[in-house]
Design a protein around this motif. Structure first.
Motif, PDB file in Angstrom:
ATOM      1  N   ASP A   1       1.426  -1.837   3.820  1.00  0.00           N
ATOM      2  CA  ASP A   1       0.095  -2.453   3.730  1.00  0.00           C
ATOM      3  C   ASP A   1      -0.630  -2.379   5.074  1.00  0.00           C
ATOM      4  O   ASP A   1      -1.849  -2.165   5.121  1.00  0.00           O
ATOM      5  CB  ASP A   1       0.221  -3.919   3.300  1.00  0.00           C
ATOM      6  CG  ASP A   1       0.622  -4.056   1.844  1.00  0.00           C
ATOM      7  OD1 ASP A   1       0.430  -3.091   1.074  1.00  0.00           O
ATOM      8  OD2 ASP A   1       1.138  -5.136   1.468  1.00  0.00           O
ATOM      9  N   LYS A   2       0.121  -2.524   6.168  1.00  0.00           N
ATOM     10  CA  LYS A   2      -0.492  -2.491   7.497  1.00  0.00           C
ATOM     11  C   LYS A   2      -1.071  -1.111   7.795  1.00  0.00           C
ATOM     12  O   LYS A   2      -2.178  -0.988   8.330  1.00  0.00           O
ATOM     13  CB  LYS A   2       0.534  -2.878   8.556  1.00  0.00           C
ATOM     14  CG  LYS A   2       0.952  -4.341   8.513  1.00  0.00           C
ATOM     15  CD  LYS A   2       1.954  -4.655   9.612  1.00  0.00           C
ATOM     16  CE  LYS A   2       2.364  -6.121   9.568  1.00  0.00           C
ATOM     17  NZ  LYS A   2       3.364  -6.447  10.617  1.00  0.00           N
ATOM     18  N   ILE A   3      -0.325  -0.077   7.423  1.00  0.00           N
ATOM     19  CA  ILE A   3      -0.816   1.274   7.694  1.00  0.00           C
ATOM     20  C   ILE A   3      -1.949   1.628   6.733  1.00  0.00           C
ATOM     21  O   ILE A   3      -2.921   2.297   7.122  1.00  0.00           O
ATOM     22  CB  ILE A   3       0.331   2.306   7.593  1.00  0.00           C
ATOM     23  CG1 ILE A   3       1.388   1.993   8.649  1.00  0.00           C
ATOM     24  CG2 ILE A   3      -0.209   3.727   7.795  1.00  0.00           C
ATOM     25  CD1 ILE A   3       2.558   2.949   8.653  1.00  0.00           C
ATOM     26  N   GLN A   4      -1.861   1.169   5.493  1.00  0.00           N
ATOM     27  CA  GLN A   4      -2.955   1.394   4.549  1.00  0.00           C
ATOM     28  C   GLN A   4      -4.237   0.741   5.061  1.00  0.00           C
ATOM     29  O   GLN A   4      -5.336   1.291   4.882  1.00  0.00           O
ATOM     30  CB  GLN A   4      -2.595   0.817   3.168  1.00  0.00           C
ATOM     31  CG  GLN A   4      -1.460   1.529   2.456  1.00  0.00           C
ATOM     32  CD  GLN A   4      -1.844   2.914   1.960  1.00  0.00           C
ATOM     33  OE1 GLN A   4      -2.960   3.373   2.150  1.00  0.00           O
ATOM     34  NE2 GLN A   4      -0.902   3.586   1.328  1.00  0.00           N
ATOM     35  N   HIS A   5      -4.095  -0.401   5.713  1.00  0.00           N
ATOM     36  CA  HIS A   5      -5.263  -1.072   6.307  1.00  0.00           C
ATOM     37  C   HIS A   5      -5.856  -0.220   7.435  1.00  0.00           C
ATOM     38  O   HIS A   5      -7.089  -0.106   7.556  1.00  0.00           O
ATOM     39  CB  HIS A   5      -4.860  -2.443   6.853  1.00  0.00           C
ATOM     40  CG  HIS A   5      -5.920  -3.114   7.670  1.00  0.00           C
ATOM     41  ND1 HIS A   5      -7.075  -3.636   7.113  1.00  0.00           N
ATOM     42  CD2 HIS A   5      -6.020  -3.325   9.017  1.00  0.00           C
ATOM     43  CE1 HIS A   5      -7.838  -4.130   8.071  1.00  0.00           C
ATOM     44  NE2 HIS A   5      -7.218  -3.966   9.231  1.00  0.00           N
ATOM     45  N   ILE A   6      -4.989   0.385   8.262  1.00  0.00           N
ATOM     46  CA  ILE A   6      -5.465   1.257   9.341  1.00  0.00           C
ATOM     47  C   ILE A   6      -6.232   2.435   8.758  1.00  0.00           C
ATOM     48  O   ILE A   6      -7.329   2.786   9.218  1.00  0.00           O
ATOM     49  CB  ILE A   6      -4.282   1.755  10.198  1.00  0.00           C
ATOM     50  CG1 ILE A   6      -3.613   0.581  10.916  1.00  0.00           C
ATOM     51  CG2 ILE A   6      -4.759   2.801  11.211  1.00  0.00           C
ATOM     52  CD1 ILE A   6      -2.338   0.972  11.669  1.00  0.00           C
ATOM     53  N   ILE A   7      -5.663   3.063   7.718  1.00  0.00           N
ATOM     54  CA  ILE A   7      -6.304   4.218   7.081  1.00  0.00           C
ATOM     55  C   ILE A   7      -7.662   3.832   6.499  1.00  0.00           C
ATOM     56  O   ILE A   7      -8.668   4.532   6.688  1.00  0.00           O
ATOM     57  CB  ILE A   7      -5.387   4.798   5.978  1.00  0.00           C
ATOM     58  CG1 ILE A   7      -4.121   5.385   6.608  1.00  0.00           C
ATOM     59  CG2 ILE A   7      -6.129   5.861   5.168  1.00  0.00           C
ATOM     60  CD1 ILE A   7      -3.074   5.806   5.598  1.00  0.00           C
ATOM     61  N   LYS A   8      -7.702   2.705   5.819  1.00  0.00           N
ATOM     62  CA  LYS A   8      -8.951   2.236   5.214  1.00  0.00           C
ATOM     63  C   LYS A   8     -10.009   1.961   6.286  1.00  0.00           C
ATOM     64  O   LYS A   8     -11.186   2.343   6.131  1.00  0.00           O
ATOM     65  CB  LYS A   8      -8.699   0.968   4.395  1.00  0.00           C
ATOM     66  CG  LYS A   8      -9.926   0.457   3.661  1.00  0.00           C
ATOM     67  CD  LYS A   8      -9.584  -0.775   2.821  1.00  0.00           C
ATOM     68  CE  LYS A   8     -10.826  -1.297   2.096  1.00  0.00           C
ATOM     69  NZ  LYS A   8     -10.502  -2.504   1.276  1.00  0.00           N
ATOM     70  N   SER A   9      -9.597   1.328   7.370  1.00  0.00           N
ATOM     71  CA  SER A   9     -10.536   1.002   8.445  1.00  0.00           C
ATOM     72  C   SER A   9     -11.092   2.264   9.098  1.00  0.00           C
ATOM     73  O   SER A   9     -12.290   2.361   9.377  1.00  0.00           O
ATOM     74  CB  SER A   9      -9.837   0.139   9.505  1.00  0.00           C
ATOM     75  OG  SER A   9      -9.431  -1.094   8.958  1.00  0.00           O
ATOM     76  N   PHE A  10     -10.228   3.256   9.329  1.00  0.00           N
ATOM     77  CA  PHE A  10     -10.694   4.519   9.908  1.00  0.00           C
ATOM     78  C   PHE A  10     -11.687   5.213   8.979  1.00  0.00           C
ATOM     79  O   PHE A  10     -12.716   5.744   9.422  1.00  0.00           O
ATOM     80  CB  PHE A  10      -9.507   5.447  10.188  1.00  0.00           C
ATOM     81  CG  PHE A  10      -8.956   5.327  11.580  1.00  0.00           C
ATOM     82  CD1 PHE A  10      -9.704   5.742  12.672  1.00  0.00           C
ATOM     83  CD2 PHE A  10      -7.693   4.802  11.795  1.00  0.00           C
ATOM     84  CE1 PHE A  10      -9.202   5.644  13.955  1.00  0.00           C
ATOM     85  CE2 PHE A  10      -7.181   4.703  13.077  1.00  0.00           C
ATOM     86  CZ  PHE A  10      -7.929   5.116  14.166  1.00  0.00           C
ATOM     87  N   ASN A  11     -11.391   5.207   7.688  1.00  0.00           N
ATOM     88  CA  ASN A  11     -12.282   5.860   6.729  1.00  0.00           C
ATOM     89  C   ASN A  11     -13.653   5.178   6.671  1.00  0.00           C
ATOM     90  O   ASN A  11     -14.679   5.841   6.482  1.00  0.00           O
ATOM     91  CB  ASN A  11     -11.643   5.874   5.337  1.00  0.00           C
ATOM     92  CG  ASN A  11     -10.512   6.887   5.235  1.00  0.00           C
ATOM     93  OD1 ASN A  11     -10.517   7.898   5.929  1.00  0.00           O
ATOM     94  ND2 ASN A  11      -9.537   6.609   4.378  1.00  0.00           N
ATOM     95  N   LEU A  12     -13.665   3.869   6.851  1.00  0.00           N
ATOM     96  CA  LEU A  12     -14.928   3.134   6.826  1.00  0.00           C
ATOM     97  C   LEU A  12     -15.780   3.379   8.071  1.00  0.00           C
ATOM     98  O   LEU A  12     -17.006   3.249   8.039  1.00  0.00           O
ATOM     99  CB  LEU A  12     -14.655   1.625   6.687  1.00  0.00           C
ATOM    100  CG  LEU A  12     -14.143   1.150   5.320  1.00  0.00           C
ATOM    101  CD1 LEU A  12     -13.740  -0.317   5.384  1.00  0.00           C
ATOM    102  CD2 LEU A  12     -15.217   1.354   4.239  1.00  0.00           C
TER     103      LEU A  12
END
Length: 244
Positions: free
Chosen positions: A9-20
């Motif tokens: 979940d932590k890495i998925q959050h990083i990926i989502k934040s970068f994409n945004l």
């Protein structure tokens, strides 16, 4: 394109934040232990972005002058961090540790913490299976014959030690007597020294022999019979080699 697997979940959050924030010229840094996948993640998110290492100060400076978007790995190794200017640039940096907290806060709009592999059990399973496939291809082994649950995994250095533990286990499982003899020969050729070498290095043979025998037969009495030695002698050797 670099691939990157994760269920964290932590890495998925990083990926989502970068994409945004991909359309914004803001800089970000991913901080975490070595061999947790920071560089692979940055490459996955920005596959066409030039990449330089903080180990090469001059190369980083030149790349900053030539590019508006840049991946800088090993950021903690840069000695001139305070002189860097990221104005109107998108910098994606990775570092094994925080370093100067105030300076990091000034340079980067977003700071992400990369979890260690021990915090990502599903990622461990994925990487283990990937390394098994790689090891089987390299060592010319049949993957169907591998008992993956029997492999002792070392996560002390994240993916680096995990990969090594998989390769080492598969090599050991498939060694023949001549392979073991060759391995011992090269080890002893390098390390044999002193005035009591026979006694010192005899344990290389005795200790694994006794450990394997105890696990296989589960009885000191039976093992002493199999080895053809007195039970008291076996007990003495167990004590000498600190075998539990």
């Amino acid at each position: 394109m670099e691939s990157f697997f994760t269920t964290s979940d932590k890495i998925q959050h990083i990926i989502k934040s970068f994409n945004l924030t991909k359309t914004l010229f803001v800089s970000s840094i991913i901080i975490g232990d070595a061999h947790t996948g920071k560089k692979s993640l940055a490459r996955y998110l920005f596959p066409n972005t030039p990449l330089v290492s903080g180990e090469n100060q001059k190369e980083v400076q030149e790349a900053l002058e030539e590019n508006d978007e840049l991946i800088i790995t090993n950021f903690e190794k840069l000695s001139n961090q305070s002189s860097l200017d990221f104005t109107n640039k998108r910098i994606i940096a990775t570092a094994d540790y925080m370093g100067n907290q105030e300076l990091i806060d000034d340079l980067f709009a977003f700071i992400y913490m990369m979890p260690s592999l021990s915090e990502r059990p599903e990622d461990i399973e994925y990487l283990k299976n990937r390394f098994i496939k790689e090891a089987c291809a390299t060592l010319m082994m049949e993957e169907d014959a591998i008992e993956s649950r029997e492999i002792p995994l070392d996560l002390s250095k994240n993916s680096k030690s995990l990969k090594r533990s998989v390769f080492m286990h598969l090599m050991q499982e498939n060694m023949e007597a001549k392979d073991i003899e060759g391995m011992l020969y090269h080890y002893l050729l390098k390390h044999l020294d002193g005035n009591d070498g026979y006694r010192e290095y005899l344990g290389l043979y005795e200790k694994p022999l006794i450990q394997a025998g105890l696990k296989k037969f589960g009885s000191q009495l039976q093992l002493s019979q199999v080895l053809g030695i007195n039970r008291n002698t076996l007990r003495k050797k167990i004590h000498e080699h600190n075998i539990d």
